[in-house]
Design a protein around this motif. Sequence first.
Motif, PDB file in Angstrom:
ATOM      1  N   THR A  48      12.652  14.184   2.228  1.00 40.41           N
ATOM      2  CA  THR A  48      12.528  13.791   3.633  1.00 40.41           C
ATOM      3  C   THR A  48      11.288  12.928   3.795  1.00 40.41           C
ATOM      4  O   THR A  48      10.166  13.381   3.551  1.00 40.41           O
ATOM      5  N   LEU A  76      17.219  11.801  10.843  1.00 41.68           N
ATOM      6  CA  LEU A  76      16.929  13.121  11.387  1.00 41.68           C
ATOM      7  C   LEU A  76      16.472  13.078  12.842  1.00 41.68           C
ATOM      8  O   LEU A  76      15.915  14.044  13.354  1.00 41.68           O
ATOM      9  N   TYR A 106      17.442  15.918  15.017  1.00 40.85           N
ATOM     10  CA  TYR A 106      16.666  17.148  14.851  1.00 40.85           C
ATOM     11  C   TYR A 106      15.292  17.039  15.516  1.00 40.85           C
ATOM     12  O   TYR A 106      14.455  17.926  15.368  1.00 40.85           O
ATOM     13  N   ARG A 162      16.339  11.758   5.788  1.00 43.58           N
ATOM     14  CA  ARG A 162      16.633  12.625   4.645  1.00 43.58           C
ATOM     15  C   ARG A 162      17.467  11.818   3.671  1.00 43.58           C
ATOM     16  O   ARG A 162      18.521  11.294   4.033  1.00 43.58           O
TER      17      ARG A 162
END
Length: 364
Positions: free
Chosen positions: A308, A334, A337, A343
């Motif tokens: 990541t 991401l 999130y 990622r």
Amino acid sequence: MRFNKVLDEIQTYEAGKPIELVVREFGVAPEEVVKLASNENPLGTSPRVAETIRAHAGRAHLYPDDSMFELKEALAKRFDVPEETLIIGAGSDQILEFVSRAKLNEKSSVLMSRITFAMYEIYARQQGARILRTADYRHRPEEFLPIMEREKPEVVFLCTPNNPTGDAMKREDVFRIVEAADPDTLVVVDGAYMEYAAAKDDAYRIDPGEILKYPNALYLGTFSKAYGLGGMRVGYGIARPEIIRALMKMRPPFNISTLSLAAAIAACGDEAFVEKSIEVHRREIVRYEEYARSRGFDYIESYTNFITWLFPETLDSTTVADALLRRGVIVRNLASYGMNALRITVGTPAQNSRLFAVMDEVLG
């Protein structure tokens, strides 16, 4: 049409974009697409397993052995556990569904990391359960223990190594949480990427058989990552027999296909392929760390087959991910999130070189 109200709070799981989409929408030739978004094994499937699948193709019209005796026997031998402590799922995420249906309801709560595998929340919300999260994505006992003591959740999900961040929890910390849990709290240790963590640092290794010391713990593993069987959908759970008996009541008949079962049995006997996969990964992930440092952005130390990258405010992950996609390189953004990050599955040397070259083009 009316549906259950719990669906109003559930977000549909967003899988990594397929190669076909990039070919169709951006006109990139299929052979030029590099997919590094779904944490699949870049070496593919082992030749031994591929041959087994071909050999069993003529049996596709037959239902599989629903006892899954050979696969359970192979796993029991590998992990030195009794066969009655094993359950097989269509991917380990099907066993997560079994757990939620068996343990949770509208009066329940479930605890997980602030940023972790999205299906934990989705399955829990399907049962109407309340979601509890830690304040930080990093897996540390100090994040989990106060909430556990205060809330007494029915289920605690420990994803170690964690998807989508790549960090992991040391063995001693995992079992500290298990031992502190209420007797009626099921602690699920999701070890989908455990082969990579164990190879990197023994302090993070959790042997599935260790779970059997505890009456309130379940270990999950999968053939989708290091074994290269993501498309075959086979996972397993290991726990005390009383837990397995309860979960088996959730399992539909023939939940693993004939070909998937044969492939998983063959994969169990091909540790050399796993070792090769991990060795290639170990060499290649260093290149990702070096590239991040050379470009001035950070990364999370990874115990998985992905890394990541954490971007500064001056670099937007959505913009970068879209630019890569249009050039035929698929990574996982991401932003959904709440992270300004990408990622990226660590691929083959050639795939990784292509990613770095396209990143240079995008970043300028």
